[in-house]
Design a protein around this motif. Sequence first.
Motif, PDB file in Angstrom:
ATOM      1  N   ASN A  51       0.826  -1.206   0.000  1.00 15.24           N
ATOM      2  CA  ASN A  51       0.000   0.000   0.000  1.00 15.24           C
ATOM      3  C   ASN A  51       0.869   1.268   0.000  1.00 15.24           C
ATOM      4  N   LEU A  52       1.822   1.310  -0.914  1.00 21.20           N
ATOM      5  CA  LEU A  52       2.762   2.427  -0.974  1.00 21.20           C
ATOM      6  C   LEU A  52       2.136   3.634  -1.672  1.00 21.20           C
ATOM      7  N   PRO A  53       2.434   4.842  -1.186  1.00 16.45           N
ATOM      8  CA  PRO A  53       1.967   6.047  -1.870  1.00 16.45           C
ATOM      9  C   PRO A  53       2.856   6.340  -3.087  1.00 16.45           C
ATOM     10  N   TRP A  54       2.767   5.493  -4.070  1.00 23.71           N
ATOM     11  CA  TRP A  54       3.617   5.524  -5.257  1.00 23.71           C
ATOM     12  C   TRP A  54       3.560   6.870  -5.974  1.00 23.71           C
ATOM     13  N   HIS A  55       2.419   7.528  -5.880  1.00 21.14           N
ATOM     14  CA  HIS A  55       2.226   8.786  -6.601  1.00 21.14           C
ATOM     15  C   HIS A  55       3.101   9.913  -6.060  1.00 21.14           C
ATOM     16  N   ARG A  56       3.692   9.730  -4.892  1.00 15.90           N
ATOM     17  CA  ARG A  56       4.543  10.757  -4.281  1.00 15.90           C
ATOM     18  C   ARG A  56       6.011  10.622  -4.690  1.00 15.90           C
ATOM     19  N   VAL A  57       6.300   9.734  -5.627  1.00 18.79           N
ATOM     20  CA  VAL A  57       7.674   9.527  -6.088  1.00 18.79           C
ATOM     21  C   VAL A  57       7.767  10.001  -7.544  1.00 18.79           C
ATOM     22  N   ILE A  58       8.720  10.919  -7.780  1.00 22.24           N
ATOM     23  CA  ILE A  58       8.870  11.536  -9.098  1.00 22.24           C
ATOM     24  C   ILE A  58      10.336  11.485  -9.530  1.00 22.24           C
ATOM     25  N   ASN A  59      10.602  11.945 -10.735  1.00 26.25           N
ATOM     26  CA  ASN A  59      11.991  11.894 -11.216  1.00 26.25           C
ATOM     27  C   ASN A  59      12.815  13.075 -10.703  1.00 26.25           C
ATOM     28  N   LYS A  61      14.098  15.546 -12.079  1.00 27.37           N
ATOM     29  CA  LYS A  61      13.798  16.857 -12.662  1.00 27.37           C
ATOM     30  C   LYS A  61      12.590  17.500 -11.987  1.00 27.37           C
ATOM     31  N   GLY A  62      11.949  16.760 -11.082  1.00 26.58           N
ATOM     32  CA  GLY A  62      10.738  17.260 -10.449  1.00 26.58           C
ATOM     33  C   GLY A  62       9.522  17.034 -11.322  1.00 26.58           C
ATOM     34  N   GLN A  63       9.576  15.982 -12.090  1.00 24.13           N
ATOM     35  CA  GLN A  63       8.551  15.727 -13.091  1.00 24.13           C
ATOM     36  C   GLN A  63       7.914  14.359 -12.884  1.00 24.13           C
ATOM     37  N   ILE A  64       6.629  14.288 -13.154  1.00 22.93           N
ATOM     38  CA  ILE A  64       5.962  12.992 -13.180  1.00 22.93           C
ATOM     39  C   ILE A  64       6.595  12.211 -14.325  1.00 22.93           C
ATOM     40  N   GLY A  65       7.109  11.042 -14.008  1.00 23.29           N
ATOM     41  CA  GLY A  65       7.877  10.296 -14.995  1.00 23.29           C
ATOM     42  C   GLY A  65       7.109   9.229 -15.748  1.00 23.29           C
ATOM     43  N   GLU A  74      -3.503   9.640 -13.372  1.00 22.02           N
ATOM     44  CA  GLU A  74      -3.832   9.228 -12.013  1.00 22.02           C
ATOM     45  C   GLU A  74      -2.850   9.826 -11.009  1.00 22.02           C
ATOM     46  N   GLN A  75      -1.549   9.772 -11.320  1.00 23.16           N
ATOM     47  CA  GLN A  75      -0.544  10.332 -10.420  1.00 23.16           C
ATOM     48  C   GLN A  75      -0.751  11.839 -10.279  1.00 23.16           C
ATOM     49  N   LYS A  76      -0.975  12.509 -11.369  1.00 21.48           N
ATOM     50  CA  LYS A  76      -1.189  13.952 -11.355  1.00 21.48           C
ATOM     51  C   LYS A  76      -2.398  14.310 -10.484  1.00 21.48           C
ATOM     52  N   LEU A  77      -3.496  13.601 -10.671  1.00 18.79           N
ATOM     53  CA  LEU A  77      -4.712  13.857  -9.900  1.00 18.79           C
ATOM     54  C   LEU A  77      -4.493  13.607  -8.409  1.00 18.79           C
ATOM     55  N   ASN A  88       3.260  23.357 -15.934  1.00 19.79           N
ATOM     56  CA  ASN A  88       3.627  22.872 -17.274  1.00 19.79           C
ATOM     57  C   ASN A  88       3.215  21.417 -17.479  1.00 19.79           C
ATOM     58  N   GLU A  89       2.050  21.065 -16.972  1.00 19.28           N
ATOM     59  CA  GLU A  89       1.451  19.736 -17.129  1.00 19.28           C
ATOM     60  C   GLU A  89       2.076  18.616 -16.319  1.00 19.28           C
ATOM     61  N   SER A  90       3.367  18.704 -15.948  1.00 20.24           N
ATOM     62  CA  SER A  90       3.955  17.550 -15.263  1.00 20.24           C
ATOM     63  C   SER A  90       5.033  17.880 -14.235  1.00 20.24           C
ATOM     64  N   PHE A  91       5.303  19.158 -13.982  1.00 26.16           N
ATOM     65  CA  PHE A  91       6.409  19.531 -13.090  1.00 26.16           C
ATOM     66  C   PHE A  91       5.936  19.912 -11.692  1.00 26.16           C
ATOM     67  N   ILE A  92       6.724  19.514 -10.704  1.00 27.98           N
ATOM     68  CA  ILE A  92       6.479  19.822  -9.301  1.00 27.98           C
ATOM     69  C   ILE A  92       7.684  20.623  -8.807  1.00 27.98           C
ATOM     70  N   ASN A  93       7.438  21.695  -8.107  1.00 28.64           N
ATOM     71  CA  ASN A  93       8.504  22.528  -7.559  1.00 28.64           C
ATOM     72  C   ASN A  93       9.145  21.796  -6.385  1.00 28.64           C
ATOM     73  N   LEU A  94      10.340  21.262  -6.604  1.00 29.24           N
ATOM     74  CA  LEU A  94      11.017  20.493  -5.552  1.00 29.24           C
ATOM     75  C   LEU A  94      11.376  21.359  -4.348  1.00 29.24           C
ATOM     76  N   ALA A  95      11.687  22.623  -4.565  1.00 30.72           N
ATOM     77  CA  ALA A  95      12.017  23.504  -3.440  1.00 30.72           C
ATOM     78  C   ALA A  95      10.832  23.633  -2.480  1.00 30.72           C
ATOM     79  N   GLN A  96       9.639  23.521  -3.015  1.00 35.11           N
ATOM     80  CA  GLN A  96       8.435  23.670  -2.197  1.00 35.11           C
ATOM     81  C   GLN A  96       7.885  22.339  -1.683  1.00 35.11           C
ATOM     82  N   TYR A  97       7.917  21.295  -2.492  1.00 34.70           N
ATOM     83  CA  TYR A  97       7.204  20.060  -2.163  1.00 34.70           C
ATOM     84  C   TYR A  97       8.078  18.862  -1.816  1.00 34.70           C
ATOM     85  N   GLN A  98       9.385  18.966  -1.986  1.00 35.42           N
ATOM     86  CA  GLN A  98      10.248  17.800  -1.726  1.00 35.42           C
ATOM     87  C   GLN A  98      10.357  17.526  -0.227  1.00 35.42           C
TER      88      GLN A  98
END
Length: 110
Positions: A51-59, A61-65, A74-77, A88-98
Amino acid sequence: MNPFTKRTIEIIQSIPAGKVMTYGQIAKVAGSPRAARQVVRILHAMSQKHNLPWHRVINSKGQIGLREEAGFQEQKLLLQIEGVEITNESFINLAQYQYHPERSAADDFL
């Protein structure tokens, strides 16, 4: 289960809602900095079982891979539901959310 796999699962389980970690970051914290691809394999093979929160793991670059459209959406949602802003459709600000578990553990001793 080998120690790296066990530690990787524990780290992924510890990522709080609204935060993300990168594959490489997880590998480093788990003790094998060059094992980002192994983290991918562990997520793929064990997300459902543990039951891992797989959606919280990204590449890194800070991008949904994910390349497959349904999984990507599904991951984005799931991230957006947790309050993570996607730009930009797939990027997460690592400085804010990492998430930095190594800092969190150190903070416990301050």
